[in-house]
Design an enzyme around this catalytic site. Structure first.
Site, PDB file in Angstrom:
ATOM      1  N   ASP A  42      34.749  46.478  24.985  1.00 36.76           N
ATOM      2  CA  ASP A  42      36.191  46.391  24.819  1.00 36.76           C
ATOM      3  C   ASP A  42      36.516  46.352  23.316  1.00 36.76           C
ATOM      4  O   ASP A  42      35.972  47.144  22.556  1.00 36.76           O
ATOM      5  CB  ASP A  42      36.741  45.168  25.574  1.00 36.76           C
ATOM      6  CG  ASP A  42      38.249  45.225  25.764  1.00 36.76           C
ATOM      7  OD1 ASP A  42      38.701  45.860  26.721  1.00 36.76           O
ATOM      8  OD2 ASP A  42      38.971  44.643  24.928  1.00 36.76           O
ATOM      9  N   TYR A  64      46.807  44.650  20.131  1.00 36.86           N
ATOM     10  CA  TYR A  64      47.053  46.040  20.536  1.00 36.86           C
ATOM     11  C   TYR A  64      48.115  46.671  19.635  1.00 36.86           C
ATOM     12  O   TYR A  64      47.974  47.814  19.183  1.00 36.86           O
ATOM     13  CB  TYR A  64      47.504  46.097  21.995  1.00 36.86           C
ATOM     14  CG  TYR A  64      46.387  45.847  22.980  1.00 36.86           C
ATOM     15  CD1 TYR A  64      45.776  46.894  23.650  1.00 36.86           C
ATOM     16  CD2 TYR A  64      45.931  44.559  23.235  1.00 36.86           C
ATOM     17  CE1 TYR A  64      44.740  46.678  24.559  1.00 36.86           C
ATOM     18  CE2 TYR A  64      44.899  44.319  24.129  1.00 36.86           C
ATOM     19  CZ  TYR A  64      44.306  45.378  24.784  1.00 36.86           C
ATOM     20  OH  TYR A  64      43.286  45.156  25.657  1.00 36.86           O
ATOM     21  N   HIS A  67      33.470  46.846  33.482  1.00 36.26           N
ATOM     22  CA  HIS A  67      33.954  46.633  32.121  1.00 36.26           C
ATOM     23  C   HIS A  67      33.447  45.342  31.491  1.00 36.26           C
ATOM     24  O   HIS A  67      33.156  45.304  30.300  1.00 36.26           O
ATOM     25  CB  HIS A  67      35.488  46.633  32.148  1.00 36.26           C
ATOM     26  CG  HIS A  67      36.125  46.556  30.809  1.00 36.26           C
ATOM     27  ND1 HIS A  67      36.127  47.597  29.907  1.00 36.26           N
ATOM     28  CD2 HIS A  67      36.793  45.537  30.196  1.00 36.26           C
ATOM     29  CE1 HIS A  67      36.768  47.236  28.809  1.00 36.26           C
ATOM     30  NE2 HIS A  67      37.178  45.994  28.955  1.00 36.26           N
TER      31      HIS A  67
END
Length: 475
Positions: A245, A394, A451
């Protein structure tokens, strides 16, 4: 034989033509050939040179940078109180729910019928004080870097005779935390054979127990620089890195900034966003995969491409667009409601583990994880009030076109190991990864897992990491 004879005849014709020229013409041809060869050699040499990106600098604390800064390292313990738990329970008791659509599973997000079960366990059975003790079983520390108190755990192995100990930093992403690595740490530090690791596992700034940046612009490059400073402060001149990630991008940036310090980079998430080879692969790959470097497993994971790598990403990336544009707006509700926060975070641990979980009424959460582990991760966000600052990461990384950043234009030359888990949101074949990671020592098709590799399949990830390190260390 026929083609060999033809080739020899052509070579003889070229030879006769060359010697038929006068001396000046021969010298011109020889000089041109030497110049062309030299140019090709120069280009090859430049491509093989290890390139790095600037470290940069920053100050992310409130106000101006002081004249002197404290670079000491301080022990830290996770703590809680009855008041903190009482406030949580009161907020849970006031939660409002909306009934799910019939037979909708997790297709619309976290199913509220199952959410009530999770929240009931959280309210009545989950023991946060017990989990705090679990968190504190490893030594915690904080140190100030660029104006922020950076939290990390530091686990030293018990040294055995003839055992080699190598430093390793593990870096998490969103919506995870340092707690993701609690099951893999003993597999790396308690080996009884000839190799063990001294593990450093930080919390990203703005996540968990690390301070949140007070200024705009804190992106993966800033995080990479801070973690390089942390490793230097701990006395490590060379070390290994592992990440998924955001941890994948941050550790990649670390390898780009100081390749001489990174002995090896191991990733369980990796992507390449552009390039003619990608387009060629998508056109030819389904029909003649061997011509574009694809194996049978690549084809199975990659195609049909639009369905598996475009539509699925669109279905799963709504959160991304919110957090990359207006994180503070959505974050207000999440920071105020523990039930909303749990639904928002835990839904990712359902679908990002296996997209098929969206069809299940319980999202398949307890097939892979315990509620204690899942809620401990949620509590790290809740008790620190860090969901908004974690979402801002982000925004900071996508304020401008990421393809134009210096790190996107710089290849990675350190020894690299790649673990391709089948449940990862996007598959990246080795032939694509080689466009960016120029020194791949190992590429493994992992048999299962998604993930959150360290959280889901700690043994698989640890084994793949160790075999990669053995290749790099040559033992």
């Amino acid at each position: 034989m026929y083609f060999w004879n033809c080739a020899m005849q052509r070579l003889q014709c070229l030879k006769d033509s060359f010697f038929a020229l006068d001396t000046v013409q021969q010298q011109i041809i020889i000089s041109s050939a030497v110049a062309a060869g030299g140019m090709l050699a120069f280009i090859w040499h430049k491509r093989r040179q290890v390139k790095s990106i600037p470290l940069g600098e920053g100050w992310w604390g409130a106000g101006n940078k002081p004249l002197s800064v404290d670079d000491k390292i301080y022990p830290f313990k996770v703590q809680t109180s009855d008041e903190e738990i009482k406030d949580l329970h009161e907020r849970i008791d006031r939660a409002r729910y909306t009934n799910p659509l019939e037979d909708s599973g997790f297709q619309y997000g976290f199913n509220s019928t199952y959410l009530k079960k999770v929240v009931s366990y959280w309210r009545n059975e989950f023991d946060w004080k017990k989990q705090v003790a679990v968190l504190n079983k490893y030594p915690h520390f904080k140190t100030k870097i660029e104006g922020l108190d950076v939290h990390y755990i530091h686990v030293r192995p018990s040294h055995h005779k003839n055992q080699r100990i190598l430093p390793l930093m593990l870096v998490h992403g969103w919506p995870g935390s340092f707690y993701e690595f609690y099951k893999i740490i003993p597999l790396l530090t308690e080996n009884q054979d000839d190799l063990a690791f001294e593990v450093i596992c930080p919390s990203l700034p703005g996540y968990g127990f690390s301070d949140a940046p007070q200024k705009q612009g804190f992106d993966s490059l800033a995080a990479a620089r801070i973690f390089l400073t942390l490793m230097e402060r701990l006395g490590f001149s060379q070390f290994y890195l592992q990440g998924g990630d955001w941890g994948s991008l941050i550790t990649t940036n670390m390898a780009q900034m100081k390749p001489q310090c990174v002995k090896g980079l191991h990733l369980n998430m990796f992507t390449v966003r552009r390039g003619f080879k990608l387009l060629l692969t998508l056109m030819i790959g389904p029909y003649l995969p061997f011509l574009v470097g694809l194996g049978r497993e690549d084809v199975r994971r990659l195609f049909p491409y639009l369905e598996k790598n475009v539509w699925e990403i669109l279905r799963e990336s709504g959160y991304f667009h919110i957090q990359a544009t207006k994180p503070d707006t959505a974050g207000c509700g999440l920071n105020d409601s523990p039930v909303g926060l749990a639904a928002y975070i835990l839904e990712k641990f359902s679908s990002w583990t296996d997209l098929k979980n969206r069809d299940l009424a319980d999202g398949g959460l307890e097939r892979m994880f315990s509620l204690d582990d899942l809620l401990t991760n949620v509590m790290i966000y809740w008790t620190t009030g860090s969901i908004v600052s974690s979402m801002r990461f982000y925004k900071e990384n996508f304020k401008s076109n990421p393809d134009k950043r210096v790190d996107a234009k710089t290849e990675i030359f350190v020894p690299t190991g790649l673990a391709a888990f089948p449940g990862e949101l996007m598959h990246c074949p080795k032939s694509w990864a080689e466009l960016r990671y120029r020194n791949i020592y190992s590429y493994t098709f992992m048999p299962r897992g998604g993930h959150f590799a360290a959280f889901e399949e700690p043994q698989l990830l640890a084994s793949d990491f160790v075999q990669f390190v053995r290749k790099v260390e040559k033992f």
